[in-house]
Design an enzyme around this catalytic site. Sequence first.
Site, PDB file in Angstrom:
ATOM      1  N   ASP A  19     -85.450 -19.121 -55.118  1.00  0.00           N
ATOM      2  CA  ASP A  19     -86.493 -19.760 -54.300  1.00  0.00           C
ATOM      3  C   ASP A  19     -87.564 -18.781 -53.843  1.00  0.00           C
ATOM      4  OD1 ASP A  19     -85.220 -22.162 -54.543  1.00  0.00           O
ATOM      5  OD2 ASP A  19     -84.089 -21.948 -52.685  1.00  0.00           O
ATOM      6  N   GLN A  54     -76.750 -26.465 -56.862  1.00  0.00           N
ATOM      7  CA  GLN A  54     -76.814 -27.892 -56.538  1.00  0.00           C
ATOM      8  C   GLN A  54     -75.871 -28.681 -57.443  1.00  0.00           C
ATOM      9  OE1 GLN A  54     -80.915 -29.134 -56.659  1.00  0.00           O
ATOM     10  NE2 GLN A  54     -81.498 -27.734 -55.019  1.00  0.00           N
ATOM     11  N   SER A 102     -76.790 -23.401 -61.393  1.00  0.00           N
ATOM     12  CA  SER A 102     -77.330 -24.240 -60.324  1.00  0.00           C
ATOM     13  C   SER A 102     -76.270 -24.527 -59.267  1.00  0.00           C
ATOM     14  CB  SER A 102     -77.841 -25.558 -60.908  1.00  0.00           C
ATOM     15  OG  SER A 102     -78.068 -26.471 -59.852  1.00  0.00           O
ATOM     16  N   SER A 108     -80.198 -24.465 -47.011  1.00  0.00           N
ATOM     17  CA  SER A 108     -79.005 -24.845 -47.789  1.00  0.00           C
ATOM     18  C   SER A 108     -77.808 -25.056 -46.868  1.00  0.00           C
ATOM     19  CB  SER A 108     -78.645 -23.731 -48.770  1.00  0.00           C
ATOM     20  OG  SER A 108     -79.606 -23.644 -49.770  1.00  0.00           O
TER      21      SER A 108
END
Length: 741
Positions: free
Chosen positions: A622, A474, A472, A328
């Site tokens: 993850d 993202q 999220s 990331s």
Amino acid sequence: MNASDSLESKSVLIVGLGMIGGSIARGLRKAHKNIEIKACDRDLSSLQDAESEAAINGHGSLKELCPEADLVICCLPPLSLIESLKDISQLVKPGTTVTDVASVKTEIARKLAEIGGDFSKHFVPGHPIAGSEQSGYKAAIDDLFQDRNVILTPGPEVNGQALSLVNELWRSLGANILGMSVERHDQVLAATSHLPHLLAFGIVDSLVKQEMSDDIFRYAAGGFADFSRLASSDPKMWSDIFVSNSVATEKVLDDYIENLIVLKKAITEKNQTYLFNVFSNANATRDNFINTHYKPIIKDELEKMNVTFEVEPGGKISGKIRVPGDKSISHRSIIFASLAEGVTKVSGFLEGEDALNTLSAFREMGVNIVGPENGELTIFGVGMHGLKAPRKPLYMGNSGTAMRLLAGLLSAQQFDSELSGDESLENRPMNRIANPLREMGADIETDENGTPPLKIKGSSLTSIEYKMPMASAQVKSAVLLAGMYAEGITRVEEPATCRDHTERMLAGFSYPVIQNSDTGSSELQGGLSLSATDIDIPADISSAAFFLVAASISPGSELELSHVGVNPTRIGIINLLKLMGADIEVCNERLVGGEPVADLKVRHSQLRGIEIPEQEIPLAIDEFPVLLVAAACAEGETVVRGAEELRVKESDRLDAMAVGLKTLGVEVEEYEDGIRIQGGVIGGGEIDSHGDHRIAMAFAVAGLRASSKIQIRNCANVATSFPGFVDLARNAGIKISSGRD
Ligand code: S3P
């Protein structure tokens, strides 16, 4: 870059109108009808030919032409260039950009350091990896550099405008621009280009000296012609290259001679097995080179190449290891450093496929990046408005993070763009970013299922207050990136804490962000700028997680993981394993470039099943594949609910884990939003990772407690996040091997 800085308005001088110089002239003329191009060369007929076909506007001496030029492109053999540099430095006007095309860089850098001053700061060393054995202007072609690589080797002191101009030069010739350090360039080129040329010259030379040389050449055929082709290259150029890159070539030549002696011995001893093995390896290596590097990579072909892991049961974990850099943070380091004013140095960068695709995307948008070399990058920021329109769709491979973050950024540019991905990414939901971005005024087209490719038309955006329906990072980051270009304040609220690397890195680049932990919001003002800073990327806790679980589940294990990122928004895996009874010590906590880092010590312990607290899910999002392996080794049952996000990762991770664990004989119940696992005995079997890196690595860890062999199919994507996983895992104690199907 404003209009007066652009290549179109510059007066260009090409010094040396041979094959490379001539191809630049012809290519530039094709790309820019009206650009002024002049040339110097000792060969008057080349200059006249070039002028008569209007590739150049005129010619003359260095003395006459250097003072008028804005951009001087030196296309001379290395020693001739080194001899001429002092003269050129005295003839050009201050601030003139000078570049070269030489195949050797160290000696040129040494000469530049000697000359010093403003001239050396405006010299951008370059080397197009293109050409042929032919020489002279007659061999020049206007598309010689189309889709070929050009390596630039600027140091951090090089003037930003000079670098942009040289980047634009090669861009307009259709080249892909890479960056390397001077030293690495010369080592790599010694092996890949200089040595083969030496061997070609050498073989012709040694055959000519043989008594029956007439017959040798009379009866020689394709093999000899192919091998000796490079001996038709320009002798002056190549003798210059070997003299000026002697140290690096000597080294590769020594290795080669050593190898030749071994091969000779094998021939003398008629050791066919040895020869067969060497030739088979060389054969496979060359095929691989041609397929994956030389030909443009064809996505489908790449996806067909498959990797299987085989894990023998048992083993224990020990030692001290450092896993690769955080994925990331690696993506974000490229994005923000590219948009910054100034030069950013990055260390600890993850050289995995995902982050490398992001790096290529920014190179394609005109950002000069040197590296990666041992995890180090030098990124020459182009500022918030300095990106160039990509000439082709940007391929994001397997990475949802890259596609979603770039969608936010690209929505706000002045140009259009397209983002594509591999088979997994092409099935991942993009409306989660497209919807809020559209509310900001973005023009994004997905396919009918809301999946990639994304076609983005550059737009002016307005700020937004956005409550995310899912936790999220993202989505949050995509909206914040777009918000940096929108008028006013953009605010994103998250329903549960998710990773905050974007906010931390923005602060590191001096872009103010307000984070409010009570409301779970992050906000920023559009229209500000970023200033370059150095970034030290910690080891990825998501990669460390495989070893935290591996050591926890295998009796007798004791492992230290160094320099791991322990950002509070990422440590769900430590919290959950501890809840399950794991023995993990977090030592030497420190702050490195705004991110908390620690060394983790982990020992085996008997784990017990737990109910996973829902608020921990985004903090370990993850790590679930490997956490579920821990659950399968624990006493009692582990229940996960509220984890539907796991269905839209690189694979449907709830399903992939449920099916895989069942194959190994584990009792599993799958829910729409979670999974229940009854800990117990793990058997062997064949698992499909569905091309998901984390599923593949999770089942490799399961091998430690399996009663028989586990075969894991579809593991090529492990390279997206964890290059070197197999070697590191084997060294740590997992009995793993990897093979291609
Ligand atoms: C990431 C955020 C997470 C994570 C992904 C990387 C990031 O995705 O799963 O691997 O770098 O922002 P979501 O934010 O979509 O959950």
